[in-house]
Design a protein around this motif. Structure first.
Motif, PDB file in Angstrom:
ATOM      1  N   ARG A 185       0.834  -1.210   0.000  1.00 32.68           N
ATOM      2  CA  ARG A 185       0.000   0.000   0.000  1.00 32.68           C
ATOM      3  C   ARG A 185       0.871   1.263   0.000  1.00 32.68           C
ATOM      4  N   LEU A 186       1.970   1.206   0.776  1.00 29.17           N
ATOM      5  CA  LEU A 186       2.870   2.374   0.815  1.00 29.17           C
ATOM      6  C   LEU A 186       3.492   2.614  -0.557  1.00 29.17           C
ATOM      7  N   CYS A 187       3.840   1.511  -1.236  1.00 26.08           N
ATOM      8  CA  CYS A 187       4.444   1.661  -2.573  1.00 26.08           C
ATOM      9  C   CYS A 187       3.418   2.191  -3.570  1.00 26.08           C
ATOM     10  N   ASP A 188       2.186   1.669  -3.485  1.00 27.22           N
ATOM     11  CA  ASP A 188       1.127   2.188  -4.361  1.00 27.22           C
ATOM     12  C   ASP A 188       0.985   3.689  -4.170  1.00 27.22           C
ATOM     13  N   ARG A 189       0.991   4.077  -2.879  1.00 23.17           N
ATOM     14  CA  ARG A 189       0.811   5.489  -2.540  1.00 23.17           C
ATOM     15  C   ARG A 189       1.975   6.305  -3.098  1.00 23.17           C
ATOM     16  N   GLU A 190       3.191   5.765  -2.922  1.00 20.72           N
ATOM     17  CA  GLU A 190       4.369   6.485  -3.395  1.00 20.72           C
ATOM     18  C   GLU A 190       4.337   6.634  -4.914  1.00 20.72           C
ATOM     19  N   LEU A 191       3.937   5.538  -5.578  1.00 17.92           N
ATOM     20  CA  LEU A 191       3.905   5.589  -7.046  1.00 17.92           C
ATOM     21  C   LEU A 191       2.838   6.547  -7.538  1.00 17.92           C
ATOM     22  N   ILE A 192       1.687   6.551  -6.824  1.00 18.45           N
ATOM     23  CA  ILE A 192       0.617   7.485  -7.210  1.00 18.45           C
ATOM     24  C   ILE A 192       1.096   8.919  -6.999  1.00 18.45           C
ATOM     25  N   THR A 193       1.740   9.149  -5.831  1.00 19.50           N
ATOM     26  CA  THR A 193       2.253  10.494  -5.551  1.00 19.50           C
ATOM     27  C   THR A 193       3.236  10.912  -6.648  1.00 19.50           C
ATOM     28  N   LYS A 194       4.122   9.967  -7.004  1.00 13.74           N
ATOM     29  CA  LYS A 194       5.112  10.260  -8.055  1.00 13.74           C
ATOM     30  C   LYS A 194       4.412  10.594  -9.368  1.00 13.74           C
ATOM     31  N   LYS A 195       3.376   9.780  -9.668  1.00 15.45           N
ATOM     32  CA  LYS A 195       2.623   9.965 -10.903  1.00 15.45           C
ATOM     33  C   LYS A 195       1.977  11.353 -10.917  1.00 15.45           C
ATOM     34  N   ILE A 196       1.369  11.711  -9.758  1.00 21.72           N
ATOM     35  CA  ILE A 196       0.714  13.022  -9.656  1.00 21.72           C
ATOM     36  C   ILE A 196       1.753  14.128  -9.840  1.00 21.72           C
ATOM     37  N   GLU A 197       2.895  13.930  -9.170  1.00 26.38           N
ATOM     38  CA  GLU A 197       3.959  14.942  -9.274  1.00 26.38           C
ATOM     39  C   GLU A 197       4.416  15.093 -10.727  1.00 26.38           C
ATOM     40  N   LEU A 198       4.580  13.927 -11.390  1.00 26.09           N
ATOM     41  CA  LEU A 198       5.002  13.950 -12.796  1.00 26.09           C
ATOM     42  C   LEU A 198       3.966  14.642 -13.670  1.00 26.09           C
ATOM     43  N   GLU A 199       2.686  14.312 -13.378  1.00 30.54           N
ATOM     44  CA  GLU A 199       1.578  14.896 -14.128  1.00 30.54           C
ATOM     45  C   GLU A 199       1.553  16.413 -13.946  1.00 30.54           C
ATOM     46  N   GLU A 200       1.749  16.819 -12.653  1.00 27.74           N
ATOM     47  CA  GLU A 200       1.745  18.255 -12.359  1.00 27.74           C
ATOM     48  C   GLU A 200       2.920  18.950 -13.051  1.00 27.74           C
ATOM     49  N   LYS A 201       4.061  18.240 -13.028  1.00 28.08           N
ATOM     50  CA  LYS A 201       5.263  18.792 -13.665  1.00 28.08           C
ATOM     51  C   LYS A 201       5.020  18.957 -15.172  1.00 28.08           C
ATOM     52  N   ARG A 202       4.371  17.918 -15.748  1.00 28.74           N
ATOM     53  CA  ARG A 202       4.090  17.933 -17.180  1.00 28.74           C
ATOM     54  C   ARG A 202       3.139  19.091 -17.523  1.00 28.74           C
ATOM     55  N   LYS A 203       2.094  19.228 -16.664  1.00 34.60           N
ATOM     56  CA  LYS A 203       1.115  20.306 -16.886  1.00 34.60           C
ATOM     57  C   LYS A 203       1.805  21.660 -16.791  1.00 34.60           C
ATOM     58  N   ALA A 204       2.683  21.774 -15.784  1.00 33.85           N
ATOM     59  CA  ALA A 204       3.398  23.042 -15.587  1.00 33.85           C
ATOM     60  C   ALA A 204       4.263  23.360 -16.807  1.00 33.85           C
ATOM     61  N   GLU A 205       4.893  22.293 -17.346  1.00 33.46           N
ATOM     62  CA  GLU A 205       5.745  22.491 -18.533  1.00 33.46           C
ATOM     63  C   GLU A 205       4.915  22.926 -19.736  1.00 33.46           C
ATOM     64  N   ILE A 206       3.736  22.265 -19.894  1.00 31.49           N
ATOM     65  CA  ILE A 206       2.846  22.622 -21.010  1.00 31.49           C
ATOM     66  C   ILE A 206       2.408  24.074 -20.873  1.00 31.49           C
ATOM     67  N   LEU A 207       2.039  24.423 -19.625  1.00 33.55           N
ATOM     68  CA  LEU A 207       1.594  25.792 -19.351  1.00 33.55           C
ATOM     69  C   LEU A 207       2.705  26.795 -19.682  1.00 33.55           C
ATOM     70  N   LYS A 208       3.910  26.419 -19.262  1.00 35.27           N
ATOM     71  CA  LYS A 208       5.056  27.299 -19.489  1.00 35.27           C
ATOM     72  C   LYS A 208       5.284  27.495 -21.000  1.00 35.27           C
ATOM     73  N   LYS A 209       5.210  26.360 -21.713  1.00 38.09           N
ATOM     74  CA  LYS A 209       5.398  26.422 -23.171  1.00 38.09           C
ATOM     75  C   LYS A 209       4.313  27.274 -23.810  1.00 38.09           C
ATOM     76  N   GLN A 210       3.076  27.063 -23.318  1.00 39.91           N
ATOM     77  CA  GLN A 210       1.938  27.824 -23.824  1.00 39.91           C
ATOM     78  C   GLN A 210       2.165  29.318 -23.621  1.00 39.91           C
ATOM     79  N   GLN A 211       2.635  29.624 -22.380  1.00 34.82           N
ATOM     80  CA  GLN A 211       2.888  31.036 -22.057  1.00 34.82           C
ATOM     81  C   GLN A 211       3.985  31.606 -22.955  1.00 34.82           C
ATOM     82  N   GLN A 212       5.024  30.764 -23.188  1.00 37.15           N
ATOM     83  CA  GLN A 212       6.131  31.207 -24.050  1.00 37.15           C
ATOM     84  C   GLN A 212       5.621  31.476 -25.467  1.00 37.15           C
TER      85      GLN A 212
END
Lengths: 345, 368
Positions: A303-330
């Motif tokens: 369960r801890l690993c599932d949670r960690e992987l989900i957290t990582k996934k969310i972080e990656l997703e957020e990072k990806r969204k932030a990058e897209i947003l940044k590119k969009q802004q650029q």
């Protein structure tokens, strides 16, 4: 694959902490068994500060002799397999070689303490070889010694297993300890009481260790009934302090288990759906899983690993969204400037 | 207690059964924490209760057959493939124990056993160790001045092969042999007694008691044929109860919530074999423990040389730690809440499924 690695890592974290607790208890017991009266067990994770760098150092175990001289232990449940990491780990030891300020005794300075590196017997050779290859880079002005530990099977039926600690290289200034440390043998049976009453050292446990101990051993005694009774972290501390005694010496804490650890454990259990929180911030835990789940540790690790992987996934997703947003802004910026340029022209 | 009246009742009932079914009966021994009347009084007014198990719904009812002698008729009803199955068995209540007796090979008996298991922790199954059983038989011989013999016994040995399979050697003997010689032979050949027929008393040599799976300290199936062999059963109930009470007393009041300053009160298990001598043997032991029903566990440490586990009993929410501390030694440490019934259940499970062990508060041997 990622989950498999996570599971392996959490198991390693768990074992490391368990071994640290076990060896700390063994050292404490050795002082009693061999009547080393002029040395007392001061504390596990005792806080000291380097007089030179002002950095805080916390040896795994600190002993103190009758002249207030300190004996510092760095305990290793295992040492790194790769030479680079082993070298890095050994080169961290000179941090204890500075004069150290005792944070609990109005700034008393420890100038001539002993430093002991305690590692598994099986790793001694590689540690010794690495120290030899480091040469002058690995130098101490204070007493430095290397001790080893190993768990031994009993030699015959009816006898008990034991942990053997031996001083291999260097000396300590206390003559009795120096002599005794040639061969320390602590029977498992002599550690039963201590290992039941001391399941944590003052070092914050990794989440996996904390959760397994809380959920499988401590909470069944605290939340025994199916009826929902919400209890605060402070109440849990109060209820457990007589079962899990605080570490001896001048430790100020009244309980072995810290309130912040309990809170952290409860928060994670809540996230995993294994604890319920009321509006007062109190918790109810049902430490009994479904019929099909028998291995609590395995279950919690997964369960801890599932949670960690989900957290990582969310972080990656957020990072990806932030990058897209940044590119969009650029891009927006680029087009704005293009338009402005065209209008100007 | 199996009084002469009960003996007569059972004999007549069993002999009437004999004509139709197998002439032997099964029996099972339980420790009773309080009278059956009390247990049922709390459960329901009508001396009956229902429970669901393995997709079936069971109705379980007790009726007094002989109030003075505390003989109960146990009725059980359940539905199987749209067919209503009904059966009856007997329960003989003593002050601290229940002996459940039924026709052999009766599925009803197995259902009753399950129903009785639902009454945990008020009722706990109990097993004697091999040494305790030998002591009991010796006592019988002394008391009745009658040397017991066996006319049929099977010795067995299991040996693990390299690929993890167990190879079994079984030898059956049909010659009349003194019981002492049977045990000696088993010990000498490093075998266990998987079944044994103990011949009846001096007065009625035609009666006998069959004991099955006894070699692992487990007398799960005691079966009697006829006549005064029931005296052996009567003797068994009385003596097993004495041993059971002693063991129960040893296991009581060990919860840390009850001890002064919440001290631990550990118990040591000393096995006849070196069950923790290697990683493979530790894994074998672990493989048995994980099959312990109605439980959860956490492996705190498993390696060479020690195994350390926390076991939670989901039946009554007790928790205990078990740790190997020697080649043949383990320590059980009751936790904040651990009932004697739960300790008994766990230790009985180990004796039944893994092997003989002596239970004590300290280790007899001195450390190396």
């Amino acid at each position: 694959m990622e989950k498999k690695l996570c599971i392996e890592e959490l198991n390693r974290e768990y074992d490391r902490y368990y071994t640290t607790v076990r060896l700390t208890l063994t050292l404490k017991k050795a002082l009693d068994k061999y009547n080393i009266d002029d040395i007392q067990f001061l504390q596990a994770e005792y806080k000291l500060k380097s007089e030179v760098s002002s950095k805080e150092v916390k040896p795994d175990v600190t002993l103190e002799d009758s002249d207030e001289k300190l004996i510092l232990f760095e305990i290793k449940s295992s040492v790194p397999f790769t030479p680079e990491l082993l070298e890095k780990e050994l080169l961290e030891l000179p941090k204890y070689d500075d004069n150290l300020i005792r944070t609990d005794k109005r700034g008393i300075i420890s100038e001539n303490h002993d430093i002991i590196f305690l590692c598994p017997l099986k790793d001694f050779e590689s540690v010794q070889n690495m120290i030899n290859s480091l040469g002058d880079a690995f130098n101490f002005s204070k007493n430095f010694s290397i001790w080893t530990w190993v768990e031994m099977n009993a030699l015959r039926s009816g006898a008990t297993n034991s942990t053997v600690i031996e001083r291999k290289i260097g000396e300590v200034s206390n003559q009795k300890l120096n002599s005794v440390s040639k061969h320390i043998n602590i029977d498992d049976v002599d550690l039963i009481e201590e290992s039941e009453k001391s399941v944590f050292v003052p070092l914050q446990p990794p989440d996996v260790y904390l959760l397994v101990r809380l959920f499988s051993q401590i909470f069944p005694g605290i939340f025994p009934q199916e009826t929902k009774t919400f209890i605060s972290a402070e109440e849990i501390i109060e209820m457990t302090k007589d079962y899990y005694i605080s570490w001896a010496g001048n430790q100020r804490a009244q309980s072995q288990i810290r309130s912040s650890w309990i809170k952290r454990g409860l928060k994670i259990l809540e996230e995993l759906g294994l604890a319920e929180k009321n509006e007062k911030g109190e918790y109810f835990v049902q430490p009994w899983l479904s019929r099909s789940t028998k291995d609590i540790k395995k279950y919690l690790i997964q369960r801890l690993c599932d949670r960690e992987l989900i957290t990582k996934k969310i972080e990656l997703e957020e990072k990806r969204k932030a990058e897209i947003l940044k590119k969009q802004q650029q891009l927006d910026q680029f087009f704005k400037e293009e338009n402005r340029r065209k209008r100007t022209n | 207690m199996i009084t002469p009246e009960i003996a007569l009742y059972l004999s007549s009932n069993l002999s009437s059964v004999k004509q139709i079914h197998s002439p032997t009966v099964k029996s099972k021994f339980y420790i009773l924490k309080r009278p059956l009347n009390d247990i049922f009084g709390q459960k329901a007014d009508t001396n009956s209760f229902k429970f669901d198990l393995n997709r079936y719904s069971y109705h379980f009812k007790l009726k007094t057959a002989d109030e003075v002698n505390k003989l109960w008729l146990v009725f059980i009803t359940y539905e199987k493939k749209n067919e209503l199955v009904k059966g009856v068995t007997w329960a003989i209540e003593n002050s601290n124990s229940i002996l459940l007796v039924s026709k052999a090979r009766s599925s009803i008996f197995d259902m009753c056993e399950r129903a009785f298991n639902q009454l945990f922790p008020d009722l706990s199954q109990f097993y004697l160790t091999r040494l305790e059983f030998i002591e009991l038989l010796k006592k019988y011989e002394d008391q009745y001045q009658h040397q017991l013999t066996s006319s049929y016994y099977t010795l067995r040995r299991s040996k693990s092969s390299g690929d993890g399979d167990k190879r079994r050697t079984t030898i059956t003997y049909t010659t009349k042999t003194k019981l002492g010689d049977v045990f000696n032979e088993a010990d000498l050949n490093n075998m266990w007694i998987s079944s044994i027929r103990i011949n009846g008393s001096k007065e009625r040599p035609d009666g006998f008691v069959d004991i099955v799976k006894f070699g692992l300290g487990n007398n799960t199936k005691m079966s009697i044929k006829r006549g005064y062999a029931i005296r052996i059963l009567e003797f068994f109930q009385k003596e097993i109860e004495t041993v059971a009470i002693q063991r129960y007393q040893l296991l009581r009041n060990r919860s840390r919530i009850k001890t002064a300053e919440h001290q631990i009160k550990p118990l040591f298990l000393e096995f006849e074999e070196n069950v923790f001598e290697s990683k493979d043997r530790i894994d074998e032991f672990l493989g048995i423990i994980v099959k312990y029903k109605n439980s959860q566990y956490s492996i705190i440490h498993s390696g060479n040389p020690h195994l350390f586990m926390t076991i939670s009993d989901t039946k009554d929410r007790s928790t205990l730690n078990i740790k190997s501390v020697g080649l043949n030694l383990a320590v059980i440490v009751p936790q904040i809440r651990t009932s004697a019934s739960s300790l008994l259940r766990f230790i009985s499970f180990i004796i039944k499924n893994y092997g003989e062990c002596k239970i004590s508060e300290s280790i007899s041997g001195s450390p190396d």
